[in-house]
Design an enzyme around this catalytic site. Structure first.
Site, PDB file in Angstrom:
ATOM      1  CB  THR A 198      -0.878   0.055   1.268  1.00 24.80           C
ATOM      2  OG1 THR A 198      -0.053   0.433   2.378  1.00 24.80           O
ATOM      3  CG2 THR A 198      -1.530  -1.273   1.568  1.00 24.80           C
TER       4      THR A 198
ATOM      5  CE  LYS B  81       8.420   6.935  -2.813  1.00 22.90           C
ATOM      6  NZ  LYS B  81       7.942   6.016  -3.795  1.00 22.90           N
TER       7      LYS B  81
ATOM      8  CD  GLU C 157      16.834  -2.781  -3.592  1.00 23.98           C
ATOM      9  OE1 GLU C 157      16.823  -1.575  -3.893  1.00 23.98           O
ATOM     10  OE2 GLU C 157      17.836  -3.388  -3.183  1.00 23.98           O
TER      11      GLU C 157
ATOM     12  CB  VAL D  16      15.379   3.951  -3.930  1.00 20.89           C
ATOM     13  CG1 VAL D  16      16.183   4.835  -4.877  1.00 20.89           C
ATOM     14  CG2 VAL D  16      15.202   4.629  -2.586  1.00 20.89           C
TER      15      VAL D  16
ATOM     16  CG  LEU E 224      16.380  -0.258 -11.226  1.00 19.42           C
ATOM     17  CD1 LEU E 224      16.805   1.188 -11.508  1.00 19.42           C
ATOM     18  CD2 LEU E 224      16.928  -1.188 -12.297  1.00 19.42           C
TER      19      LEU E 224
ATOM     20  N   GLY F 150      -0.726   6.975 -15.853  1.00 20.51           N
ATOM     21  CA  GLY F 150      -0.420   6.353 -14.558  1.00 20.51           C
ATOM     22  C   GLY F 150       1.031   6.484 -14.117  1.00 20.51           C
TER      23      GLY F 150
ATOM     24  CD  GLU G  79       2.446   9.147  -5.759  1.00 25.22           C
ATOM     25  OE1 GLU G  79       1.428   8.891  -5.090  1.00 25.22           O
ATOM     26  OE2 GLU G  79       3.404   8.369  -5.861  1.00 25.22           O
TER      27      GLU G  79
ATOM     28  CG  ASP H  36       7.932   9.979  -5.207  1.00 25.31           C
ATOM     29  OD1 ASP H  36       7.441   9.400  -4.211  1.00 25.31           O
ATOM     30  OD2 ASP H  36       8.374   9.374  -6.205  1.00 25.31           O
TER      31      ASP H  36
ATOM     32  CE  LYS I 121      11.074   7.129  -5.812  1.00 26.00           C
ATOM     33  NZ  LYS I 121      10.691   7.305  -7.199  1.00 26.00           N
TER      34      LYS I 121
END
Ligand code: ADP
Ligand code: ASP
Ligand code: MG
Length: 815
Positions: free
Chosen positions: A555, A579, A606, A609, A613, A664, A667, A678, A682
């Site tokens: 979520t 996050k 993981e 960010v 990756l 999409g 946000e 955002d 990160k």
């Protein structure tokens, strides 16, 4: 001769008794047999309950007695042909009349003595054996009933008589030596005192009856027929993966049964062991199953650990004090007191300092033991040399058992580390000098988890079961479930990981299934689930207390992020693409890291960010190996990349943003992306993972948005402000394009400072050719000083995010 014993479930009703007859009929072709039977399943407990009710002068005892009578009558009606029924029915009714009189006596006096209790409870096996023999006779078997009270003699220790072997052996030898019937049906559990009173051999004692008869008659074999296919590697009701042990030594079987494997009553082994009579545990409901053969030298696998057993309702009693050090005789006195009080000591540990002795005893004996000890050491206690005994309740013992454990090193290390990893707190440890047993005292609530953890460790060829609790089944969550389903087989076969989803929730519904939710129809199961509630979800996960539990947060909700601590504290790992927790105040971030370490529960994020990756993992490995990060430069926003890759002098800024929103990539409120929040989160996470203390406010954010855009309150207003400031955005583009540069939204961390903002990137720079929604990170470190370590690839999208979560789960699986 052969002795066959059938337990309570095997003779619980007419249908089961018919199976027993088939087994007996097959056996008797070869030789004479003694058939020892328990009471109809559950009847012993019911009889004890009637006695208790009567002794409490509760009239309900009469109703209960009627129920017991009805069960016997029904069984007779189903088993025995009508023509011979009346004789059997009237005999049984006569016995129930006597039983009723006994209970009336208890009711009138308001008590039952152990002697009366034995008398009452003995009716269970006396009746079952009588009925079974009548049935055998009706079926034309050459069978006779023999009351074991004329064969087995004990002292008058009611409830658990001590067998007088010389007399018993003589009686059995004489009787079985002369009996002319092919089959002798004998009630288990009951015996007689020298004075002729009914006694019993202790709960579960029918096994013992069978063993006594087998030994006394030098039987060729003893078969224990029960409701499971042998002695299992752990109690099969608690450990699904447990398997029947095909061969085992007497000593191992004894150790397992002493430590709680109820399938065999512990005293059973001694008589047959002394005579070297093989014992075979078989399943009445699956007679073809191999069962467990118990002999002197078992030839089973050479596994060091043969089985895991446990005893519940244990209490720890400790005696400590300076007055115990170096003074001989303290333990002697302690054990004398306990022995006089007939208190069975299950486990003993004494520290080499001699400062304390710790005993594991049955919880039922705690009060008596505490009282006796405090009384015996009253003098030392009054001088303050010994402390009054300390009691801890609600504990259990788990034990590893195996003859070959002594020749293997490191078993206890593996045992305790695997328990520790699953937050099973160990209160006391004991290892017998024979090294056939390593026991640990743990909390009762952890028993199931401990048994399953140990079973996995020692019996399942290193297959680890990962139990997932998944919250959030939107784009990412749904992809994630699909990936698990696709990979399940591979993970099990190639990586020895058995991944199961135990719970699923979205904002409306939640569903739990301890056996694992079918991933083929999870949507339907979830729709039919109960009303979702974050707190109930947490409580359920913690109550289930399964090993290798992982909470997966798909979520973006703060309320969910606020629950991570509750999972970690219970050794439930957390994997999240949300996050919020990692970018919240620093104290919360470190607290979660601390809980993760303390409770051995990984906390992995993981996908916070660069989606799938391997950015954070790489960073962690650099730091763990002693490298130091000097600078991080990164493009971490797929959405801003999309915007600036599509914005040029042919397009309108607001239209490109709208398109990103519609596809999409942003946000729902694009301001969150465009304002840089955002990306700030990160880079904050990367800075923290590099070992720096930093808050979100410490990050410099020079927004490319005019103040007017930042001040808007709604998404519509925001778009209007973008249209109004068209010239501003066009100017930004032109300034860069005139130099042949491209616009990239860059996050940077250097010398302890972090900033985010739009930058003009010249040709040749690693960021220049960044396509679509790709992310890129450059790590400059002491070891990668000249040329940075570079990670690049798709940094957004449900599929790659789901696979990033998946990767975190595999990391935990290999942890
Ligand atoms: P019976 O009535 O046939 O004597 P019990 O109920 O006394 O049967 O013993 C069989 C039960 O023992 C099984 O149903 C199982 O629940 C329990 N049990 C506990 N530990 C083990 C084990 N290690 N292997 C097999 N059964 C076990
Ligand atoms: N019926 C007795 C009990 O339940 C003895 C036995 O079944 O072994 O304990
Ligand atoms: Mg039993």
């Amino acid at each position: 001769m052969k002795v066959l014993k059938f337990g309570g479930t095997s003779v619980a009703n007419a249908e089961n008794i018919k199976r027993v007859k088939d087994i007996v009929q097959n056996s008797v072709k070869e030789q004479k047999i003694a058939v020892v039977v328990s009471a109809l399943g559950g009847v012993t407990d019911l009889l004890l309950e009637t006695a208790l009710l009567a002794s409490h002068q509760n009239e309900k005892y009469a109703e209960l007695l009627q129920e017991i009578e009805k069960r016997h009558i029904d069984t007779i009606r189903e088993l025995i042909p009508v023509s011979s029924q009346s004789k059997v029915l009237s005999a049984v009714k006569r016995e129930f009349n006597v039983l009723e009189t006994l209970l009336e006596g208890a009711f009138l006096i308001g008590e039952t003595t152990p002697k009366l209790s034995d008398k009452i409870v003995s009716y269970g096996e006396l009746l079952s054996s009588f009925i079974i023999n009548e049935y055998f006779e009706a079926e034309k078997l050459n069978s006779v009933h023999k009351d074991s009270r004329t064969l087995i003699i004990t002292n008058d220790n009611f409830g658990k008589g001590i067998v007088d072997f010389p007399t018993t052996n003589q009686l059995c030898e004489t009787y079985f030596g002369t009996v002319s019937y092919d089959i002798v049906v004998v009630p288990g559990f009951v015996a007689s005192s020298q004075g002729g009173n009914s006694t019993t051999l202790g709960r579960g004692g029918s096994d013992y009856t069978a063993s006594i008869i087998a030994a006394a008659t030098n039987a060729q074999k003893l078969e224990i027929w029960t409701d499971v296919s042998g002695m299992y590697t752990a109690n099969p009701r608690l450990v699904k993966q447990a398997v029947a042990i095909s061969e085992i030594s007497y000593e191992e079987a004894m150790e397992l049964s002493h430590f709680g494997a109820k399938v065999l009553y512990p005293p059973t082994i001694q008589p047959v062991l002394a005579k070297g009579i093989p014992m075979h545990i078989k399943n009445t409901f699956d007679p073809e199953a191999k069962g467990t053969l118990i002999t002197k030298n078992s030839n089973g696998t050479k596994r060091a650990v043969r089985g895991i057993s446990h005893i519940e309702n244990i209490a720890l009693l400790s005696l400590e004090g300076s007055g115990m050090v170096g003074i001989p005789g303290i333990s002697k006195r302690l054990f004398e007191v306990l022995s006089t009080g007939e208190i069975n000591v299950v486990l003993i540990t004494q520290a080499s300092s001699e400062h304390s002795i710790c005993l594991g005893i049955s919880q039922d004996d705690v009060r008596k033991a505490g009282y006796l000890i405090n009384e015996a050491f009253a003098y030392e206690i009054s001088l303050g040399k010994i402390k009054p005994s300390i009691v801890e309740n609600n504990l259990a013992i788990v034990a590893l058992v195996g003859d070959n454990m002594k020749s293997h090193q490191g078993l206890s290390g593996r045992m305790f580390s695997s328990l520790g990893m699953n937050n099973v707190n160990i209160r006391a440890i004991a290892q017998g000098a024979s090294e056939r047993n390593i026991s640990a005292v743990i909390d009762l609530k952890d028993v199931k988890k401990a048994l399953n953890t140990l079973h996995e460790k020692f019996f399942e060829d290193n297959i680890r079961q990962l139990n997932l609790f998944v919250m959030g089944v939107g784009n990412v969550g749904a992809k994630f479930l699909k990936q698990i389903e696709q990979q399940k087989k591979f993970l099990k076969e190639q990586m020895k990981l058995n991944v199961r989803v135990i719970a699923l929730a979205n904002s409306r519904k939640m569903v739990f299934d301890e056996g694992g939710i079918s991933l083929k129809k999870w949507q339907e199961l979830l729709d039919n689930g109960e009303k979702a509630d974050i707190e109930t979800f947490v409580n359920k996960v913690n109550e289930l207390n399964l090993r290798n539990s992982i909470f997966v947060d798909n979520t973006a909700t703060e309320l969910v992020a606020n629950t991570y601590g509750d999972y970690l504290k219970n050794s439930v790992s957390v994997v999240t693409c949300n996050k919020i927790a990692s970018s919240s105040v620093y104290s919360n971030y470190v607290q979660l890291k601390y809980l993760s370490r303390k409770y051995n529960a990984p906390f992995l994020f993981e996908t916070n960010v660069g989606a799938g990756l391997p950015i954070i993992d790489t960073l962690k490995n650099l730091i763990a190996s002693g490298d130091k990060v000097t600078k991080i430069q990164a493009v971490l926003s797929g959405s801003l990349n999309f915007v600036f890759n599509n914005f040029n002098d042919q397009t309108h800024f607001d239209i490109v943003v709208k398109q990103a929103q519609e596809e999409g990539y942003t946000e729902p409120d694009p301001k969150i992306d465009l304002s840089g929040i955002d990306v700030m989160r990160k880079i904050l996470i990367l800075a923290r993972e590099s070992g720096h203390v930093m808050e979100l406010e410490d990050i410099e954010n020079e927004s490319f948005l005019p103040q007017e855009c930042l001040n808007t309150d709604t998404v519509d207003e925001f778009f209007e402000s973008l249209v109004k400031n068209k010239d501003h955005f066009d100017a930004i583009y032109r300034a860069a394009a005139s130099k042949g540069h491209r616009l990239k939204y860059v996050a940077q961390f250097e010398n302890g400072n972090a900033k985010v903002g739009l930058q003009e990137i010249p040709e040749g720079h690693p960021f220049y050719n960044l396509e679509g929604k790709d992310n890129i990170v450059l790590f400059y470190t002491e070891r990668y000083a000249e040329q940075p370590l570079l990670i690049k690839g798709a940094g957004a999208g449900a599929d790659v995010t789901a696979s990033g979560i998946f990767a975190d789960i595999i990391r935990i699986g290999n942890f």
